[in-house]
Design a protein around this motif. Sequence first.
Motif, mmCIF file in Angstrom:
data_model
loop_
_atom_site.group_PDB
_atom_site.id
_atom_site.type_symbol
_atom_site.label_atom_id
_atom_site.label_comp_id
_atom_site.label_asym_id
_atom_site.label_seq_id
_atom_site.Cartn_x
_atom_site.Cartn_y
_atom_site.Cartn_z
ATOM 1 N N ASN A 1 -19.166 -24.086 -51.864
ATOM 2 C CA ASN A 1 -20.219 -25.086 -51.578
ATOM 3 C C ASN A 1 -19.901 -26.455 -52.184
ATOM 4 O O ASN A 1 -20.783 -27.166 -52.669
ATOM 5 N N GLU A 2 -18.609 -26.824 -52.207
ATOM 6 C CA GLU A 2 -18.180 -28.122 -52.766
ATOM 7 C C GLU A 2 -18.559 -29.255 -51.827
ATOM 8 O O GLU A 2 -18.266 -29.214 -50.627
ATOM 9 N N THR A 3 -19.223 -30.261 -52.351
ATOM 10 C CA THR A 3 -19.610 -31.414 -51.540
ATOM 11 C C THR A 3 -18.421 -32.347 -51.374
ATOM 12 O O THR A 3 -17.454 -32.289 -52.145
ATOM 13 N N PRO A 4 -18.470 -33.246 -50.388
ATOM 14 C CA PRO A 4 -17.367 -34.216 -50.205
ATOM 15 C C PRO A 4 -17.103 -35.068 -51.460
ATOM 16 O O PRO A 4 -15.956 -35.351 -51.802
ATOM 17 N N ASP A 5 -18.177 -35.489 -52.164
ATOM 18 C CA ASP A 5 -17.992 -36.290 -53.384
ATOM 19 C C ASP A 5 -17.313 -35.476 -54.479
ATOM 20 O O ASP A 5 -16.432 -35.977 -55.200
ATOM 21 N N GLU A 6 -17.728 -34.214 -54.620
ATOM 22 C CA GLU A 6 -17.111 -33.339 -55.623
ATOM 23 C C GLU A 6 -15.648 -33.082 -55.295
ATOM 24 O O GLU A 6 -14.794 -33.020 -56.184
ATOM 25 N N LYS A 7 -15.366 -32.937 -54.005
ATOM 26 C CA LYS A 7 -13.982 -32.714 -53.582
ATOM 27 C C LYS A 7 -13.103 -33.927 -53.916
ATOM 28 O O LYS A 7 -11.981 -33.795 -54.417
ATOM 29 N N ALA A 8 -13.641 -35.093 -53.639
ATOM 30 C CA ALA A 8 -12.877 -36.324 -53.935
ATOM 31 C C ALA A 8 -12.609 -36.454 -55.433
ATOM 32 O O ALA A 8 -11.506 -36.828 -55.862
ATOM 33 N N ALA A 9 -13.641 -36.145 -56.257
ATOM 34 C CA ALA A 9 -13.474 -36.218 -57.712
ATOM 35 C C ALA A 9 -12.452 -35.188 -58.195
ATOM 36 O O ALA A 9 -11.625 -35.473 -59.073
ATOM 37 N N ARG A 10 -12.518 -33.981 -57.599
ATOM 38 C CA ARG A 10 -11.566 -32.935 -58.008
ATOM 39 C C ARG A 10 -10.134 -33.326 -57.648
ATOM 40 O O ARG A 10 -9.212 -33.185 -58.454
ATOM 41 N N GLU A 11 -9.968 -33.825 -56.444
ATOM 42 C CA GLU A 11 -8.618 -34.211 -56.010
ATOM 43 C C GLU A 11 -8.076 -35.365 -56.869
ATOM 44 O O GLU A 11 -6.875 -35.443 -57.143
ATOM 45 N N GLU A 12 -8.968 -36.262 -57.303
ATOM 46 C CA GLU A 12 -8.534 -37.360 -58.180
ATOM 47 C C GLU A 12 -8.071 -36.824 -59.532
ATOM 48 O O GLU A 12 -7.054 -37.272 -60.074
ATOM 49 N N ARG A 13 -8.830 -35.827 -60.041
ATOM 50 C CA ARG A 13 -8.434 -35.217 -61.324
ATOM 51 C C ARG A 13 -7.104 -34.480 -61.183
ATOM 52 O O ARG A 13 -6.247 -34.555 -62.059
ATOM 53 N N GLU A 14 -6.959 -33.772 -60.075
ATOM 54 C CA GLU A 14 -5.711 -33.039 -59.849
ATOM 55 C C GLU A 14 -4.525 -33.986 -59.696
ATOM 56 O O GLU A 14 -3.431 -33.711 -60.188
ATOM 57 N N ALA A 15 -4.738 -35.104 -59.033
ATOM 58 C CA ALA A 15 -3.656 -36.094 -58.874
ATOM 59 C C ALA A 15 -3.254 -36.682 -60.224
ATOM 60 O O ALA A 15 -2.068 -36.888 -60.511
ATOM 61 N N GLU A 16 -4.280 -36.956 -61.068
ATOM 62 C CA GLU A 16 -3.989 -37.498 -62.401
ATOM 63 C C GLU A 16 -3.236 -36.483 -63.243
ATOM 64 O O GLU A 16 -2.290 -36.823 -63.961
ATOM 65 N N ALA A 17 -3.678 -35.198 -63.142
ATOM 66 C CA ALA A 17 -2.995 -34.135 -63.891
ATOM 67 C C ALA A 17 -1.554 -33.978 -63.426
ATOM 68 O O ALA A 17 -0.639 -33.774 -64.227
#
Length: 453
Positions: free
Chosen positions: A20-36
């Motif tokens: 149930n991940e929202t589009p905003d949560e997905k964008a934030a997660r992908e940003e964190r993953e890219a930084e990691a």
Amino acid sequence: MVFHYDSTDPLAVVTAPPPNETPDEKAAREEREAEAQKISDQIDEELRVEKVTLKKQEQDVKILLLGQSESGKSTTLKNFRMRFARDKWIQERASWRTVLQLNLVHSVNTILETIQDALDDEEAEEAFPLTDKHHLLRMRLRPLRGVESDLKRLLGVKAEDVIQPSPTTSPKLSPRASSEFYVRSRNWRNFLQASRIDEAESSRRPIKHDGVSTQDVTEVISGCKNDIVALWRDPVVRDILRKYKVRLEDSASFFVHNAERLATRDYEPSDDDIVRARLRTLDIQEHDLNVAEDGGSPQIWKIYDVGGSRTQRQAWLPYFDQVNAVIFLAPVSCFDERLQEDLRVNRLEDSFILWKAICSSKLLSRTTLIIFLNKIDILESKISNGVQVKRYLPSYGDRPNDTQSVVKYLRQKFKDTVKHSSPEPRMCHIYSTSVIVELFFPSWLRSLIDFDI
């Protein structure tokens, strides 16, 4: 939304996106993953660079310069740097002007102090015909006391960095030895950086530090030039120096003898001047040299110049690990001298003790050993003046008192130490040298390149 993942991957559950991940949560997660991922890639690159650096360092040749204080280590290093780090050498040449001025002024002040000793000694005052001319010279050269202090401040010498000579206890020794001073390696590097020049710059660009200007001290020194020359050439002054057996450093007479050239406003140091310049540094000095001869592939030599005084020798041990070669400087001319730190110890005997400790070290059991029987020219001068080696070195016995016989005896003595003190059999390369005379690329330096170290 239902996420599907590979059930055979044990990390899939952890790394799978939350349900149930929202589009905003997905964008934030992908940003964190890219930084990691960016941080991970950066760490991988640092590890790769470190691995390459370590592999490169394994191919470098690590050389230690060892020996007591005033053995010639710094002069040997200068020979290396003149040949294999020429660009840096030229950039730093102007910096040595201040050191050479200090060497000159320090030597003159030592002479003036000896004259004062003669004036205070009633017997000496009657023996030496000091005239109004000598008193006038002393008065006119008095400003050099302040100049010496100013030059030391320019180089970063502090009051606690001046070592006063030990009181004399032996009649064989000089009643006066000039006070020593040293410059901390960090302060010397800072001075080099401040005074380093480009080819287009004038080497006479003034340097200011701690309220002192090189231009000001140069004006005072140049104004004293004629009086310095007159002092050094005066026969009565020479007699006083001989009477009091004043021990200036080996190259000190070079400075006062060349005062007409050194004590000028437009003085430019030559390579010969710099080789003779004396600057005692504290701490370890490391220099990288790019050694390549006769069209061969270049090789990096890392040379470590460590302090030779007794208080600094405990710093040697950490540098014994994985060293390829040790160059040990044994000043054979000092057979009639004592350690400044301990006047009970003969300097040549101290070299024997040091050499034995180096040979017996298990950390250096597979290290190439090179020994320079240094200052042969001074040894020859002393012997030609009638100094008897056996008086100071009883083990020499009744062997002929000539340079060749003395060097042969000392060579064998150092070689025997290697044979009897080394943890395992090995070769030792021994050379008779005068590292001040043999400039640029002496024969012993050429032979080092041929060593398989």
